[in-house]
Design a protein around this motif. Structure first.
Motif, PDB file in Angstrom:
ATOM      1  N   MET A 282      -5.574 -11.195   7.000  1.00  0.00           N
ATOM      2  CA  MET A 282      -6.873  -9.726   7.524  1.00  0.00           C
ATOM      3  C   MET A 282      -8.534 -10.436   7.974  1.00  0.00           C
ATOM      4  O   MET A 282      -8.598 -10.799   7.503  1.00  0.00           O
ATOM      5  N   ARG A 283      -8.656  -9.371   8.530  1.00  0.00           N
ATOM      6  CA  ARG A 283     -10.109  -9.998   9.019  1.00  0.00           C
ATOM      7  C   ARG A 283     -11.258  -9.284   7.352  1.00  0.00           C
ATOM      8  O   ARG A 283     -12.394 -10.024   7.501  1.00  0.00           O
ATOM      9  N   SER A 284     -10.396  -8.407   6.261  1.00  0.00           N
ATOM     10  CA  SER A 284     -11.372  -8.203   5.586  1.00  0.00           C
ATOM     11  C   SER A 284     -10.274  -7.677   4.011  1.00  0.00           C
ATOM     12  O   SER A 284      -9.129  -7.303   4.462  1.00  0.00           O
ATOM     13  N   ASP A 285     -10.852  -7.699   2.787  1.00  0.00           N
ATOM     14  CA  ASP A 285      -9.667  -6.566   1.868  1.00  0.00           C
ATOM     15  C   ASP A 285      -9.554  -5.330   2.213  1.00  0.00           C
ATOM     16  O   ASP A 285     -10.693  -4.085   2.584  1.00  0.00           O
ATOM     17  N   PRO A 286      -8.496  -5.276   2.475  1.00  0.00           N
ATOM     18  CA  PRO A 286      -8.025  -4.110   3.538  1.00  0.00           C
ATOM     19  C   PRO A 286      -7.493  -2.455   2.463  1.00  0.00           C
ATOM     20  O   PRO A 286      -7.674  -3.134   0.934  1.00  0.00           O
ATOM     21  N   ASP A 287      -8.182  -1.671   2.883  1.00  0.00           N
ATOM     22  CA  ASP A 287      -7.539  -0.717   1.969  1.00  0.00           C
ATOM     23  C   ASP A 287      -6.333  -0.331   2.304  1.00  0.00           C
ATOM     24  O   ASP A 287      -5.581  -0.609   3.383  1.00  0.00           O
ATOM     25  N   VAL A 288      -5.841   0.040   1.184  1.00  0.00           N
ATOM     26  CA  VAL A 288      -4.428   0.148   0.822  1.00  0.00           C
ATOM     27  C   VAL A 288      -3.630   2.104   1.130  1.00  0.00           C
ATOM     28  O   VAL A 288      -4.272   2.723   0.133  1.00  0.00           O
ATOM     29  N   THR A 289      -2.898   2.378   1.908  1.00  0.00           N
ATOM     30  CA  THR A 289      -2.338   3.033   1.332  1.00  0.00           C
ATOM     31  C   THR A 289      -0.209   3.406   1.514  1.00  0.00           C
ATOM     32  O   THR A 289       0.046   1.847   2.301  1.00  0.00           O
ATOM     33  N   PHE A 290       0.546   4.110   0.566  1.00  0.00           N
ATOM     34  CA  PHE A 290       1.938   3.997   0.445  1.00  0.00           C
ATOM     35  C   PHE A 290       2.548   5.357   0.344  1.00  0.00           C
ATOM     36  O   PHE A 290       1.730   6.786   0.832  1.00  0.00           O
ATOM     37  N   SER A 291       3.678   5.390   0.113  1.00  0.00           N
ATOM     38  CA  SER A 291       4.298   6.456   0.900  1.00  0.00           C
ATOM     39  C   SER A 291       5.817   6.386   0.090  1.00  0.00           C
ATOM     40  O   SER A 291       6.316   5.182   0.481  1.00  0.00           O
ATOM     41  N   GLY A 292       6.371   6.645  -0.744  1.00  0.00           N
ATOM     42  CA  GLY A 292       7.737   6.686  -0.800  1.00  0.00           C
ATOM     43  C   GLY A 292       8.054   5.156  -1.109  1.00  0.00           C
ATOM     44  O   GLY A 292       8.936   4.914  -1.260  1.00  0.00           O
ATOM     45  N   LEU A 293       7.419   4.404  -2.765  1.00  0.00           N
ATOM     46  CA  LEU A 293       7.872   3.554  -2.930  1.00  0.00           C
ATOM     47  C   LEU A 293       7.787   3.807  -4.198  1.00  0.00           C
ATOM     48  O   LEU A 293       7.299   4.304  -5.605  1.00  0.00           O
ATOM     49  N   TYR A 346       6.562   3.834   3.119  1.00  0.00           N
ATOM     50  CA  TYR A 346       5.192   1.938   4.218  1.00  0.00           C
ATOM     51  C   TYR A 346       4.823   1.923   3.548  1.00  0.00           C
ATOM     52  O   TYR A 346       4.305   2.378   1.731  1.00  0.00           O
ATOM     53  N   LEU A 347       4.412   0.562   3.413  1.00  0.00           N
ATOM     54  CA  LEU A 347       2.707   0.674   2.613  1.00  0.00           C
ATOM     55  C   LEU A 347       1.974  -0.319   3.779  1.00  0.00           C
ATOM     56  O   LEU A 347       2.765  -1.316   5.046  1.00  0.00           O
ATOM     57  N   ALA A 348       0.536   0.051   3.621  1.00  0.00           N
ATOM     58  CA  ALA A 348      -0.303  -0.456   4.515  1.00  0.00           C
ATOM     59  C   ALA A 348      -1.388  -1.115   4.504  1.00  0.00           C
ATOM     60  O   ALA A 348      -1.643  -0.203   3.269  1.00  0.00           O
ATOM     61  N   PHE A 349      -1.630  -1.585   5.078  1.00  0.00           N
ATOM     62  CA  PHE A 349      -2.834  -2.596   4.848  1.00  0.00           C
ATOM     63  C   PHE A 349      -4.268  -2.004   6.071  1.00  0.00           C
ATOM     64  O   PHE A 349      -3.351  -2.463   7.185  1.00  0.00           O
ATOM     65  N   ASP A 350      -5.270  -1.665   5.686  1.00  0.00           N
ATOM     66  CA  ASP A 350      -6.303  -1.573   6.734  1.00  0.00           C
ATOM     67  C   ASP A 350      -7.859  -1.865   6.320  1.00  0.00           C
ATOM     68  O   ASP A 350      -8.524  -2.180   5.798  1.00  0.00           O
ATOM     69  N   SER A 351      -7.782  -3.314   7.585  1.00  0.00           N
ATOM     70  CA  SER A 351      -8.907  -3.541   7.776  1.00  0.00           C
ATOM     71  C   SER A 351      -9.599  -2.947   8.813  1.00  0.00           C
ATOM     72  O   SER A 351     -10.385  -4.469   9.583  1.00  0.00           O
ATOM     73  N   GLU A 352      -9.993  -2.621   9.726  1.00  0.00           N
ATOM     74  CA  GLU A 352     -10.589  -1.857  11.313  1.00  0.00           C
ATOM     75  C   GLU A 352     -12.005  -2.197  10.497  1.00  0.00           C
ATOM     76  O   GLU A 352     -12.474  -1.582   9.539  1.00  0.00           O
ATOM     77  N   LEU A 353     -12.400  -2.381  11.698  1.00  0.00           N
ATOM     78  CA  LEU A 353     -13.895  -2.648  11.750  1.00  0.00           C
ATOM     79  C   LEU A 353     -14.466  -1.120  11.597  1.00  0.00           C
ATOM     80  O   LEU A 353     -13.538  -0.387  11.956  1.00  0.00           O
TER      81      LEU A 353
END
Length: 353
Positions: A282-293, A346-353
């Protein structure tokens, strides 16, 4: 004995014009190319489209979404495309355009700031175009009613919208019928050009607030180096997905039941650590979001709801991500646990600009 032969003289220029060479339109353009770069542009050598997901095929977040609040970062459905204004809806749709079935992005204005306002950021674009390098833009677009849309190019500091430099490119008239637009021979200089300035393409309504209901649909967006637009570059689904996953990745249990995936080790009763395998660095250290883990014992005798999930160490450029998961209580130190996904979890990783 000497042998002599003679041959009538002839006009070389006239003979050359008699040669029956048929290049065709593109062949003639290629022969007339003045530089190697001009020739490369004509034959579309290499990966030419600076836009990622211009065909609107990839939608990891889902096929629709609605913006909450007016701010940048409104990535709602189709990857790499975002909106700004509150209550704007974005939807991945399927349309027949010029006889071909395509995915498109539909952006619908709503709320007090009702205007279709959408953008696509290009990483380090100042390094690519900020010296005045010529480029061209092409796309298909239509709208729910006759409207005028501003195309604007921006440069700004990496990862923010600070110190922006905005240049209006052109205003286009958009109708209810699909039209293919080509804007050629563009040059936008960034006075603050350096290797860490981002930028990209902004599209918005020229008349400001238009209220609820007005929508635009567009697809096959291409930004390419060169003085002329060329045919849209169709990349495979897998290649386009990998490009999108540099900025966003999501794993989801779309089936029923529980999905048991990677394993983490408990440190104390509330904390567990482990590594998640990334599809693409990934482009940078990502933000993490999740649900149902949940963290679930390997013998499936008990499970514990995950209350927080974060990256533990920065691992930019790696195919794995160091993670910490937290639960309220119940873990046993020095014990391994499955990371289990409930149905829809889900588990999501976000490193958008």
């Amino acid at each position: 004995m000497a042998l002599r032969a003679s041959k009538p003289s002839f006009n070389v220029r006239e003979k050359l014009t008699e040669l029956d060479r048929r290049f065709g339109l593109k062949g003639s353009e290629l022969v007339a190319a003045e530089t190697i770069q001009d020739a490369r542009d004509l034959v579309s050598a290499g990966r030419k489209n600076l836009i990622i997901n211009g065909s609107m095929e990839i939608a990891q977040r889902g096929t629709s979404g609605t913006k909450s609040g007016s701010a940048y970062g409104g990535y709602l459905c189709v990857d790499r495309w975002a909106c700004y204004y509150d209550d704007t809806t974005m939807e991945q749709v399927e349309r027949t355009i010029n006889g071909k079935l395509k995915k498109a992005l539909k952006v619908t204005a709503a709320g007090s700031n009702g205007r279709p306002y959408v953008y696509h950021k290009i990483e380090n674009s100042s390094k690519i175009l900020g010296d005045g390098t010529q480029f061209s833009i092409s796309f298909w677009m239509r709208s729910s009613a006759s409207t005028r849309q501003q195309l604007q190019w921006r440069y700004y500091d990496n990862g923010t919208e600070n110190n922006s430099s905005n240049s209006n490119i052109v205003v286009i008239d958009v109708s209810t019928e699909w039209k293919y637009y080509k804007i050629e021979n563009i040059s936008v200089i960034d006075a603050s050009q350096n290797r860490t300035r981002d930028g990209g393409l902004w599209i918005y309504n020229t008349s400001g607030d238009v209220g609820s209901g007005l929508w635009i649909e567009f697809t096959d967006v291409q930004v390419e180096l060169g003085k002329q637009c060329t045919d849209f570059e169709h990349r495979s689904y897998g290649e386009e997905l990998a490009r999108c996953q540099r900025y966003y990745q999501k794993v989801i249990n779309s089936a029923g039941g529980t999905a048991r995936t990677f394993v983490m080790g408990a440190y104390v009763v509330t904390r567990a650590f482990g590594g998640y395998p990334l599809s693409t660095p990934m482009r940078s250290d990502p933000d993490v979001t999740f649900s149902g883990l949940k963290l679930e014992r390997l013998n499936l005798s008990a499970s514990y709801t995950v209350t927080d999930a974060n990256t533990y160490q920065t691992m930019i450029g790696s195919n794995a991500q160091s993670m910490e998961f937290n639960v309220a209580s119940g873990l046993t130190g020095n014990t391994a646990y499955y990371v289990s996904f409930d149905s829809g979890g889900y588990l999501a990783f976000d490193s958008e600009l």
